[in-house]
Design a protein around this motif. Structure first.
Motif, PDB file in Angstrom:
ATOM      1  N   UNK A 180      -7.182  20.290  18.600  1.00 24.77           N
ATOM      2  CA  UNK A 180      -6.483  21.532  18.334  1.00 24.77           C
ATOM      3  C   UNK A 180      -6.739  21.957  16.893  1.00 24.77           C
ATOM      4  N   UNK A 181      -6.514  23.232  16.615  1.00 21.89           N
ATOM      5  CA  UNK A 181      -6.711  23.729  15.257  1.00 21.89           C
ATOM      6  C   UNK A 181      -5.441  24.433  14.801  1.00 21.89           C
ATOM      7  N   UNK A 182      -5.290  24.565  13.493  1.00 18.99           N
ATOM      8  CA  UNK A 182      -4.202  25.359  12.940  1.00 18.99           C
ATOM      9  C   UNK A 182      -4.624  26.821  12.940  1.00 18.99           C
ATOM     10  N   UNK A 183      -3.678  27.699  13.118  1.00 20.20           N
ATOM     11  CA  UNK A 183      -4.003  29.113  13.228  1.00 20.20           C
ATOM     12  C   UNK A 183      -4.643  29.648  11.948  1.00 20.20           C
ATOM     13  N   UNK A 184      -4.331  29.015  10.793  1.00 20.22           N
ATOM     14  CA  UNK A 184      -4.918  29.459   9.524  1.00 20.22           C
ATOM     15  C   UNK A 184      -6.430  29.252   9.486  1.00 20.22           C
ATOM     16  N   UNK A 185      -6.945  28.333  10.313  1.00 22.77           N
ATOM     17  CA  UNK A 185      -8.386  28.063  10.334  1.00 22.77           C
ATOM     18  C   UNK A 185      -9.193  29.246  10.866  1.00 22.77           C
ATOM     19  N   UNK A 186      -8.537  30.163  11.565  1.00 18.48           N
ATOM     20  CA  UNK A 186      -9.243  31.329  12.103  1.00 18.48           C
ATOM     21  C   UNK A 186      -9.830  32.192  10.990  1.00 18.48           C
ATOM     22  N   UNK A 212       1.009  35.836  10.190  1.00 26.07           N
ATOM     23  CA  UNK A 212       0.556  36.139   8.836  1.00 26.07           C
ATOM     24  C   UNK A 212      -0.916  35.905   8.566  1.00 26.07           C
ATOM     25  N   UNK A 213      -1.755  35.897   9.608  1.00 28.40           N
ATOM     26  CA  UNK A 213      -3.181  35.625   9.388  1.00 28.40           C
ATOM     27  C   UNK A 213      -4.085  36.801   9.760  1.00 28.40           C
ATOM     28  N   UNK A 214      -3.518  37.863  10.293  1.00 29.25           N
ATOM     29  CA  UNK A 214      -4.344  38.969  10.771  1.00 29.25           C
ATOM     30  C   UNK A 214      -5.214  39.558   9.668  1.00 29.25           C
TER      31      UNK A 214
END
Length: 299
Positions: A180-186, A212-214
């Motif tokens: 799995x990955x953290x959403x911040x990695x996107x 908060x990553x868009x």
């Protein structure tokens, strides 16, 4: 005044011109004009303002249209109801669906329904959600399948199933090895997107905005179809979100790989829309029951 005059009046209103209405019903423009004039003679007032080379509804025309539309629909429903009661069942079924449902979900289900009801005459129209709603309102389809929630008092809306939007990468992508990955990695990845007016993209962007990553995302490529997005991701050009039902084959055979995002799940409703009316073709209810039996009970 006759029913055909009311039908022609409604058609001219909906098409915006006598010429387009005439083409749809394969009659001459003068024949359509005569029907409109008959209706205006009956009511004793113009229904269209023909000044400036355009046909716009007069105040009387605006008042008449919804009433005329309702009369035409009630007559049609009464014909269908009597046919059902007298054993002359209507086996025509016109279905409308949004792109994802129409291309990836319905074809096999329609085929199975045809096997169970061989006499049914099926047609499938594919459009976006507003287009499906318009077709349902205009009685061009009997039933509609859309993504997301539709709030409209003139429809009966039933949730079918949830469809998950998942993050996928190609078989050679480095992230494939992670559980799995953290959403911040996107923010570090090249993202492949559907076009800006895509409903799927809007759902995804709202989710990323919530986390908060868009604003950190690299909009590497925008493509106009699900198939194009899949091909780009398979080719290793980047990663992207796609509906699970559109990538089940690619996941099964390893062409794409699902990337789990920690504590993030994106889902949307798939819904069935039908008109709320006193008389409905029996085949419509049969099809809805069939869909639920095949999908909801098994899911």
């Amino acid at each position: 005044m006759d029913l055909e005059s009311l039908k022609m009046f409604c058609l001219v209103v909906e098409e915006g011109s006598i010429s387009r209405a005439a083409k749809l019903v394969y009659v001459s423009q003068p024949a359509v004009t005569r029907k409109i004039h008959q209706l205006e003679d009956y009511y004793g007032t113009p229904l269209f303002d023909r000044s400036n080379g355009k046909m716009t509804l007069t105040k009387a025309g605006k008042m008449l249209y919804p009433i005329a539309k309702n009369i035409v629909e009630e007559i049609q429903q009464s014909k269908e109801a009597v046919k059902e009661i007298t054993g002359h069942k209507d086996f025509t079924l016109s279905v409308g669906a949004t792109l994802t449902i129409g291309e990836y979900l319905l074809p096999s289900l329609l085929g199975k329904f045809k096997k169970e009801v061989p006499d049914v005459k099926l047609s499938l129209a594919i459009s976006n959600t507003p287009g499906i709603i318009d077709r349902l309102v205009d009685r061009k389809i009997d039933i509609g399948f859309v993504e997301g929630v539709v709030e409209n008092s003139i429809f009966h809306v039933k949730k079918l199933v949830d469809d998950e939007l998942i993050l996928v990468c190609g078989r050679e992508h480095p992230l494939k090895e992670k559980k799995q990955i953290d959403i911040e990695e996107l923010a570090k990845e090249k993202m492949i997107w559907r076009e800006k007016n895509s409903g799927t993209r809007l759902i995804i962007e709202n989710t990323l905005k919530k986390y908060g990553v868009l604003d950190k995302i690299n909009y590497y490529m925008e493509l106009g179809s699900t198939q194009a997005v899949k091909a780009a991701i398979e080719s290793g050009l980047g990663i992207g979100f796609l509906p699970r039902i559109t990538v089940s084959r690619e996941l099964k055979y390893g062409y794409l790989h699902e990337l789990k995002i920690k504590d993030v799940e994106i889902k949307r409703h798939l819904s069935i829309l039908s008109r709320t009316e006193r008389f409905r073709k029996e085949i419509v209810d049969e099809f809805i029951d069939f869909i639920y039996k095949k999908m909801v009970s098994s899911g």
